[in-house]
Design a protein around this motif. Structure first.
Motif, PDB file in Angstrom:
ATOM      1  N   TRP A 211       0.835  -1.197   0.000  1.00 30.16           N
ATOM      2  CA  TRP A 211       0.000   0.000   0.000  1.00 30.16           C
ATOM      3  C   TRP A 211       0.874   1.253   0.000  1.00 30.16           C
ATOM      4  CZ3 TRP A 211      -5.008   1.468  -0.526  1.00 30.16           C
ATOM      5  CH2 TRP A 211      -5.304   2.783  -0.195  1.00 30.16           C
TER       6      TRP A 211
ATOM      7  N   ASP B  83       0.826   4.070  -2.842  1.00 25.47           N
ATOM      8  CA  ASP B  83       0.331   5.371  -2.375  1.00 25.47           C
ATOM      9  C   ASP B  83       1.345   6.475  -2.701  1.00 25.47           C
ATOM     10  OD1 ASP B  83      -1.687   6.896  -0.953  1.00 25.47           O
ATOM     11  OD2 ASP B  83      -0.226   7.078   0.677  1.00 25.47           O
TER      12      ASP B  83
ATOM     13  N   TYR C  27       1.291   7.168  -6.472  1.00 30.24           N
ATOM     14  CA  TYR C  27       0.088   7.908  -6.874  1.00 30.24           C
ATOM     15  C   TYR C  27       0.170   9.384  -6.471  1.00 30.24           C
ATOM     16  CZ  TYR C  27      -3.071   4.133  -8.447  1.00 30.24           C
ATOM     17  OH  TYR C  27      -3.694   3.142  -9.145  1.00 30.24           O
ATOM     18  N   ARG C  28       0.788   9.646  -5.319  1.00 31.41           N
ATOM     19  CA  ARG C  28       0.808  11.017  -4.806  1.00 31.41           C
ATOM     20  C   ARG C  28       1.896  11.877  -5.443  1.00 31.41           C
ATOM     21  NH1 ARG C  28      -2.676  11.656  -0.671  1.00 31.41           N
ATOM     22  NH2 ARG C  28      -3.396   9.727   0.314  1.00 31.41           N
TER      23      ARG C  28
ATOM     24  N   PHE D  94      -7.574   1.331  -3.283  1.00 33.38           N
ATOM     25  CA  PHE D  94      -7.174   1.677  -4.649  1.00 33.38           C
ATOM     26  C   PHE D  94      -8.076   0.985  -5.668  1.00 33.38           C
ATOM     27  CE2 PHE D  94      -2.695   2.343  -2.839  1.00 33.38           C
ATOM     28  CZ  PHE D  94      -2.885   3.706  -2.716  1.00 33.38           C
TER      29      PHE D  94
ATOM     30  N   GLY E  83      -5.943   5.831  -7.873  1.00 31.12           N
ATOM     31  CA  GLY E  83      -5.716   6.956  -6.962  1.00 31.12           C
ATOM     32  C   GLY E  83      -4.921   8.038  -7.669  1.00 31.12           C
TER      33      GLY E  83
ATOM     34  N   GLU F  32      -7.594  11.732   3.213  1.00 35.01           N
ATOM     35  CA  GLU F  32      -6.675  10.728   2.674  1.00 35.01           C
ATOM     36  C   GLU F  32      -7.021  10.386   1.222  1.00 35.01           C
ATOM     37  OE1 GLU F  32      -6.732   6.770   4.316  1.00 35.01           O
ATOM     38  OE2 GLU F  32      -4.723   6.345   3.534  1.00 35.01           O
TER      39      GLU F  32
END
Lengths: 417, 73
Positions: free
Chosen positions: A81, A85, A88-89, A357, A361, B57
């Motif tokens: 994850w 994450d 994606y960010r 997800f 995302g 989030e």
């Protein structure tokens, strides 16, 4: 099953929407194993590692999806994850395309579109369609297309006491919804599905007259939104979308809109029908349908992998990723990361709601997610309303899941009444 | 999160907001979209703290921030 269906040619639906058939063999449609134990092992070995997801799983078939095959690039895969994450960010480092997107002069393909854009260009183009796909617009989709499609399909099998929901219901709803929103007549809906990934030029021939007609006389549909949208360029000047820009949007929206929700709704129904206590609880309290659908998105997203291209060197969870390499984010594995979810392999609709997800995302998060949720919610509610005693057919093979990069249920034979 | 302090404001970075609707998905009584499909706060006490954390989030562009009075904003 010899059911007649006045809406769609079911034999053709069965052929086009066959996971193991020729349409989906490229994405691993013949895969029948459970990938999740392998993904757990791979995540445990390293959250990010060199290699391609299916090859790391030991699958030697020549299959692919987003970001594959790209033989001239280095490949890495992310299974946790935290790694997915982080990627994606940071869309500037983890770009959606190795090169700039040129819709105007480039080839008409699903990827030469919004899907592959970045930065300000992506923001400008996404803003044109985002208002039509927001949560507040769900009612527009339901009232114009979803409701009538769902009930017309149930009309076809309600009296028979049995149905194969994967083909007769799940496959038909999204393709009729998205083509309806494009003003495509029902008898051409399957032509659209058939041509969208194989012969984009043939698809453009189908929608060309509709685009021309809507430029003249806009209607209350999605294609009219596109014909009357204005996009601003880098200098701030605005122009109406060109035909090439509209065809690019259309290819992406028709491809994404007609296939994914079919498989995801089938997974949701299979998860519930295989657990009669869950189905009974949802039937008795429809507030539970939302957590059931969200848990499905976590537990088994239909598209378990998407890719990004490294725009610069980066470190991700201890792995060096050189500029120009491809990162495959295994969101199927990330959605069952034990660092984020207890008992991650359990389908448990009582989990506290938490982002997954399932719809991807970052800035490219699924545009159609609120429409997909509306299709699943309206569809499953209508089945529960109209087919009392809905259950898996005890005399048929129970449904199983298949496919590697596009996962879904094989067949969902049910009886009722 | 019983007993945890609630935010005194929610900051929406309008330049970052892309109108995905994720915040509305997780905290529908707190957020809505305005005419430009940008997130706006309609009721800061509309949802549980847990729902607010989910919304922050899930925001695909990191456009939301919970603000606490003690931060002196």
């Amino acid at each position: 099953m010899t059911s007649t269906n006045p809406i769609l040619d079911l034999d053709r639906v069965r052929e086009i929407f066959d996971l193991a058939g020729s349409y989906l063999v490229w994405t691993g449609g013949k895969y029948r194993d459970d990938p999740y134990p392998l993904w757990h092992d791979l995540r445990q070995r390293a959250p990010v590692q060199p290699g391609v997801v299916h090859q790391l799983m030991g699958v030697t078939d020549d299959i692919g999806f987003h970001g594959l095959p790209e033989p001239d690039r280095e490949h890495f895969s992310a299974f946790s994850w935290a790694a997915c994450d982080a990627a994606y960010r940071d869309p500037e480092t983890f770009a959606s395309s190795p090169e700039p997107v040129d819709v105007e002069s480039g080839q008409a393909t699903i990827t030469n579109s919004l899907l592959s854009m970045g930065g300000a260009q992506h923001r400008r183009y996404r803003a044109l369609v985002q208002p039509s796909f927001g949560p507040a617009r769900a009612r527009w989709w339901i009232e114009n297309w979803i409701d009538q499609t769902v009930h017309a399909l149930i009309d076809c099998f309600e009296a028979q006491g049995r149905a194969e929901l994967n083909v007769e219901f799940c496959a038909a709803i999204p393709v009729l919804t998205i083509t309806g929103s494009f003003g495509v007549p029902v008898d051409q809906a399957l032509d659209i599905r058939e041509t969208v990934s194989r012969q984009p030029d043939a698809l453009i021939e189908i929608i060309k007259p509709i685009v021309a007609a809507r430029r003249e006389h806009p209607q209350n549909d999605l294609i009219s939104v596109l014909t009357h949208s204005e996009v601003s360029d880098e200098e701030g000047a605005t122009h109406r979308l060109s035909d090439a820009e509209i065809y690019s949007f259309s290819l992406l929206l028709l491809a994404a809109g007609s296939g994914t929700t079919w498989k995801q709704m089938g997974i949701a129904l299979t998860a519930m029908l295989s657990r009669p206590e869950v189905l009974a609880a949802v039937a008795a309290d429809r507030n539970l349908l939302r957590p059931a659908i969200e848990e499905t998105m976590r537990w088994m997203p239909t598209d378990p992998m998407f890719s990004r291209w490294l725009a610069q060197d980066a470190e991700l969870e201890g792995q060096h990723l050189p500029k120009g390499s491809v990162l495959h984010m295994c969101i199927g594995a990330a959605n069952r990361d034990p660092a984020r979810w207890d008992r991650p392999d359990e389908y448990d609709i009582s989990r506290p709601l938490k982002p997954t997800f399932g719809f991807g995302g970052g800035p490219h998060v699924c545009l159609g997610q609120h429409v997909a949720r509306a299709e699943m919610t309206v569809g499953i509610n209508a089945l529960l309303d109209r087919l009392p005693g809905l259950r898996l057919d005890p005399d048929a093979e129970p449904p199983t899941f298949g496919g590697l990069y596009e996962r879904g249920a094989t067949a969902i034979p049910v009886v009722f009444g | 999160m019983p007993g945890a302090p609630r935010p005194t404001a929610i900051h929406v970075d309008r330049a970052q907001c892309m109108g995905s609707g994720m915040c509305i998905m997780y905290a529908a009584n707190t957020f809505a979209h305005d005419d430009e499909t940008k997130a706006v706060v309609i009721d800061i006490d509309g949802d549980s703290l847990e729902a607010l954390h989910n919304a922050v989030e899930a925001c695909p562009t990191g456009a939301l921030a919970l603000v606490y009075e003690s931060e002196g904003v």
